[in-house]
Design a protein around this motif. Structure first.
Motif, PDB file in Angstrom:
ATOM      1  N   ILE A 188       3.805  13.830  -4.131  1.00 58.04           N
ATOM      2  CA  ILE A 188       3.249  12.538  -4.530  1.00 58.04           C
ATOM      3  C   ILE A 188       1.727  12.601  -4.550  1.00 58.04           C
ATOM      4  CG2 ILE A 188       3.079  10.087  -3.952  1.00 58.04           C
ATOM      5  CD1 ILE A 188       5.790  10.932  -5.020  1.00 58.04           C
ATOM      6  N   TYR A 189       1.154  13.286  -3.556  1.00 59.13           N
ATOM      7  CA  TYR A 189      -0.300  13.435  -3.520  1.00 59.13           C
ATOM      8  C   TYR A 189      -0.814  14.153  -4.767  1.00 59.13           C
ATOM      9  CZ  TYR A 189      -4.808  15.499  -2.220  1.00 59.13           C
ATOM     10  OH  TYR A 189      -6.113  15.911  -2.215  1.00 59.13           O
ATOM     11  N   LYS A 190      -0.111  15.196  -5.173  1.00 63.18           N
ATOM     12  CA  LYS A 190      -0.520  15.966  -6.346  1.00 63.18           C
ATOM     13  C   LYS A 190      -0.382  15.145  -7.623  1.00 63.18           C
ATOM     14  CE  LYS A 190       0.214  20.491  -8.486  1.00 63.18           C
ATOM     15  NZ  LYS A 190       1.005  21.758  -8.433  1.00 63.18           N
ATOM     16  N   ARG A 191       0.667  14.331  -7.703  1.00 68.53           N
ATOM     17  CA  ARG A 191       0.897  13.532  -8.910  1.00 68.53           C
ATOM     18  C   ARG A 191      -0.067  12.353  -9.018  1.00 68.53           C
ATOM     19  NH1 ARG A 191       5.826  13.822 -11.531  1.00 68.53           N
ATOM     20  NH2 ARG A 191       4.853  12.289 -12.913  1.00 68.53           N
ATOM     21  N   THR A 192      -0.511  11.822  -7.899  1.00 67.88           N
ATOM     22  CA  THR A 192      -1.342  10.615  -7.925  1.00 67.88           C
ATOM     23  C   THR A 192      -2.815  10.894  -7.688  1.00 67.88           C
ATOM     24  OG1 THR A 192      -0.922  10.226  -5.555  1.00 67.88           O
ATOM     25  CG2 THR A 192       0.571   9.177  -7.133  1.00 67.88           C
ATOM     26  N   PHE A 193      -3.192  12.165  -7.526  1.00 66.95           N
ATOM     27  CA  PHE A 193      -4.587  12.485  -7.245  1.00 66.95           C
ATOM     28  C   PHE A 193      -5.467  12.129  -8.434  1.00 66.95           C
ATOM     29  CE2 PHE A 193      -8.221  15.393  -7.282  1.00 66.95           C
ATOM     30  CZ  PHE A 193      -8.746  15.158  -6.028  1.00 66.95           C
ATOM     31  N   GLN A 194      -6.551  11.405  -8.158  1.00 72.74           N
ATOM     32  CA  GLN A 194      -7.466  10.985  -9.213  1.00 72.74           C
ATOM     33  C   GLN A 194      -8.917  11.273  -8.854  1.00 72.74           C
ATOM     34  OE1 GLN A 194      -6.596   6.820  -9.779  1.00 72.74           O
ATOM     35  NE2 GLN A 194      -4.807   7.237 -11.040  1.00 72.74           N
ATOM     36  N   ILE A 222      10.612   7.305  -0.012  1.00 73.89           N
ATOM     37  CA  ILE A 222      10.926   7.097  -1.428  1.00 73.89           C
ATOM     38  C   ILE A 222      10.250   5.836  -1.952  1.00 73.89           C
ATOM     39  CG2 ILE A 222      12.784   6.557  -3.054  1.00 73.89           C
ATOM     40  CD1 ILE A 222      14.603   8.376  -1.434  1.00 73.89           C
ATOM     41  N   VAL A 223      10.315   4.759  -1.174  1.00 77.67           N
ATOM     42  CA  VAL A 223       9.696   3.501  -1.598  1.00 77.67           C
ATOM     43  C   VAL A 223       8.181   3.660  -1.724  1.00 77.67           C
ATOM     44  CG1 VAL A 223       9.236   1.113  -0.930  1.00 77.67           C
ATOM     45  CG2 VAL A 223      11.527   2.077  -0.627  1.00 77.67           C
ATOM     46  N   ILE A 224       7.556   4.280  -0.725  1.00 74.37           N
ATOM     47  CA  ILE A 224       6.104   4.480  -0.763  1.00 74.37           C
ATOM     48  C   ILE A 224       5.717   5.366  -1.943  1.00 74.37           C
ATOM     49  CG2 ILE A 224       4.143   5.507   0.457  1.00 74.37           C
ATOM     50  CD1 ILE A 224       5.483   4.707   3.069  1.00 74.37           C
ATOM     51  N   GLY A 225       6.481   6.445  -2.159  1.00 78.20           N
ATOM     52  CA  GLY A 225       6.176   7.350  -3.265  1.00 78.20           C
ATOM     53  C   GLY A 225       6.258   6.663  -4.614  1.00 78.20           C
ATOM     54  N   ILE A 226       7.290   5.835  -4.816  1.00 81.58           N
ATOM     55  CA  ILE A 226       7.445   5.127  -6.093  1.00 81.58           C
ATOM     56  C   ILE A 226       6.284   4.160  -6.313  1.00 81.58           C
ATOM     57  CG2 ILE A 226       8.850   3.445  -7.334  1.00 81.58           C
ATOM     58  CD1 ILE A 226      11.320   4.738  -6.098  1.00 81.58           C
ATOM     59  N   ILE A 227       5.921   3.426  -5.269  1.00 81.50           N
ATOM     60  CA  ILE A 227       4.831   2.452  -5.395  1.00 81.50           C
ATOM     61  C   ILE A 227       3.514   3.143  -5.724  1.00 81.50           C
ATOM     62  CG2 ILE A 227       3.421   0.789  -4.117  1.00 81.50           C
ATOM     63  CD1 ILE A 227       5.947  -0.046  -2.642  1.00 81.50           C
ATOM     64  N   LEU A 228       3.233   4.262  -5.058  1.00 81.01           N
ATOM     65  CA  LEU A 228       1.983   4.977  -5.311  1.00 81.01           C
ATOM     66  C   LEU A 228       1.933   5.528  -6.732  1.00 81.01           C
ATOM     67  CD1 LEU A 228       1.427   6.932  -1.958  1.00 81.01           C
ATOM     68  CD2 LEU A 228       0.285   4.853  -2.743  1.00 81.01           C
ATOM     69  N   ILE A 229       3.053   6.056  -7.217  1.00 82.48           N
ATOM     70  CA  ILE A 229       3.077   6.599  -8.580  1.00 82.48           C
ATOM     71  C   ILE A 229       2.884   5.489  -9.604  1.00 82.48           C
ATOM     72  CG2 ILE A 229       4.596   7.625 -10.313  1.00 82.48           C
ATOM     73  CD1 ILE A 229       5.704   9.445  -8.201  1.00 82.48           C
ATOM     74  N   VAL A 230       3.544   4.341  -9.383  1.00 78.40           N
ATOM     75  CA  VAL A 230       3.433   3.227 -10.329  1.00 78.40           C
ATOM     76  C   VAL A 230       1.990   2.744 -10.424  1.00 78.40           C
ATOM     77  CG1 VAL A 230       4.054   0.813 -10.719  1.00 78.40           C
ATOM     78  CG2 VAL A 230       5.825   2.471 -10.103  1.00 78.40           C
ATOM     79  N   PHE A 231       1.344   2.553  -9.275  1.00 74.54           N
ATOM     80  CA  PHE A 231      -0.020   2.036  -9.300  1.00 74.54           C
ATOM     81  C   PHE A 231      -1.017   3.098  -9.758  1.00 74.54           C
ATOM     82  CE2 PHE A 231       1.763  -1.361  -6.782  1.00 74.54           C
ATOM     83  CZ  PHE A 231       1.004  -2.464  -7.163  1.00 74.54           C
ATOM     84  N   ALA A 232      -0.727   4.375  -9.503  1.00 74.87           N
ATOM     85  CA  ALA A 232      -1.639   5.434  -9.934  1.00 74.87           C
ATOM     86  C   ALA A 232      -1.632   5.583 -11.455  1.00 74.87           C
ATOM     87  CB  ALA A 232      -1.257   6.756  -9.277  1.00 74.87           C
ATOM     88  N   ARG A 233      -0.496   5.308 -12.075  1.00 69.20           N
ATOM     89  CA  ARG A 233      -0.396   5.455 -13.522  1.00 69.20           C
ATOM     90  C   ARG A 233      -0.912   4.243 -14.271  1.00 69.20           C
ATOM     91  NH1 ARG A 233       5.424   8.406 -14.802  1.00 69.20           N
ATOM     92  NH2 ARG A 233       4.877  10.434 -13.921  1.00 69.20           N
ATOM     93  N   ARG A 234      -1.059   3.128 -13.578  1.00 68.10           N
ATOM     94  CA  ARG A 234      -1.602   1.950 -14.239  1.00 68.10           C
ATOM     95  C   ARG A 234      -3.091   2.131 -14.487  1.00 68.10           C
ATOM     96  NH1 ARG A 234      -0.336  -3.642 -11.567  1.00 68.10           N
ATOM     97  NH2 ARG A 234      -1.560  -4.213 -13.410  1.00 68.10           N
ATOM     98  N   LYS A 235      -3.530   1.709 -15.647  1.00 67.79           N
ATOM     99  CA  LYS A 235      -4.941   1.802 -16.007  1.00 67.79           C
ATOM    100  C   LYS A 235      -5.632   0.530 -15.553  1.00 67.79           C
ATOM    101  CE  LYS A 235      -8.063   2.841 -19.823  1.00 67.79           C
ATOM    102  NZ  LYS A 235      -8.175   3.089 -21.271  1.00 67.79           N
ATOM    103  N   ILE A 236      -6.291   0.601 -14.389  1.00 73.74           N
ATOM    104  CA  ILE A 236      -6.977  -0.555 -13.843  1.00 73.74           C
ATOM    105  C   ILE A 236      -8.424  -0.531 -14.322  1.00 73.74           C
ATOM    106  CG2 ILE A 236      -7.624  -1.757 -11.736  1.00 73.74           C
ATOM    107  CD1 ILE A 236      -5.274  -0.429 -10.364  1.00 73.74           C
ATOM    108  N   GLY A 237      -8.769  -1.469 -15.196  1.00 75.52           N
ATOM    109  CA  GLY A 237     -10.119  -1.493 -15.735  1.00 75.52           C
ATOM    110  C   GLY A 237     -10.320  -0.386 -16.761  1.00 75.52           C
TER     111      GLY A 237
END
Length: 223
Positions: free
Chosen positions: A40-46, A127-142
């Protein structure tokens, strides 16, 4: 009761023995969930620079925490000793990305829960934390900003650059201006139009512009 009576009592002998199967099961669960946190860290790293070493640390931290909790739950006196021992530990590693703190606490929490034997809670929670992090990481905020660094020879070149930016980008804001004998250096935060970066080349072609660079900007400057 004297001090010697305490050591002669059965209080210190109140140790819960773990079978080899229980220990291996807990460590395997910790390793798998630690690897999931790493994924999850690797997928959501920005951030600016990805560190695979930090990801591996998450796996090790989950397993070590599980091992500590297994030992703590086996003996009350041992748990008090570990609290005292761990209280003198100091970590001086700098956290470059605030987002990494979430994963550190996540790994610690999973290690504690697995060490306490609550495997289902650890799996479902992760699983719940991972899904939430991926969803918010993929959203384009601003809108993702960029920093444009331009070196101008004189004030006329500076005016020409800013005039060009009026039409070439959606909006811009001068963040820094340095004047020295060699010329003027501008640091400008720009918001691109549909991600178009071709405007940089015409800037370099303006008379008096010595150099023009466009870099990504994540809202923080490195130390």
């Amino acid at each position: 009761m004297t001090f010697n009576d305490v050591f002669k009592s059965s209080f210190l002998e109140n140790v819960v023995e773990f079978s080899l199967v229980d220990v291996l099961l807990a460590m395997v669960f910790a390793c798998v969930l630690g690897a999931f946190i790493f994924f999850i860290y690797k997928r959501t790293f920005q951030g600016v620079m990805y560190s695979s070493g930090f990801g591996i640390t998450l796996i090790g931290l989950t397993m070590v925490t599980t091992l500590v909790i297994l030992a703590v739950t086996s003996n009350v006196v041992l748990s008090l000793g570990m609290v005292g021992a761990l209280s003198i530990v100091r970590f001086r590693a700098a956290i470059k990305e605030p987002f990494e703190i979430v994963f550190l606490f996540w790994a610690l929490a999973v290690g504690i829960v697995v060490g306490a034997g609550m495997f289902l809670l650890a799996v479902v929670g992760s699983i719940v934390i991972g899904i939430i992090l991926i969803v918010f990481a993929r959203r384009k905020i601003g809108v993702h900003p960029y920093i444009l660094v331009v070196t101008c020879g004189d004030g006329e070149a500076e005016k020409a650059v800013l005039s060009k930016l009026d039409t070439a980008v959606e909006r811009y804001s001068v963040k820094a201006k340095t004047v020295n004998p060699a010329g003027i250096e501008l640091s400008v935060e720009v918001t691109l139009k549909n991600g178009d970066t071709t405007f940089v080349t015409p800037l370099f072609e303006i008379d008096g512009v010595a150099n023009a660079s466009l870099v990504t900007y994540n809202g923080q400057f490195a130390d």
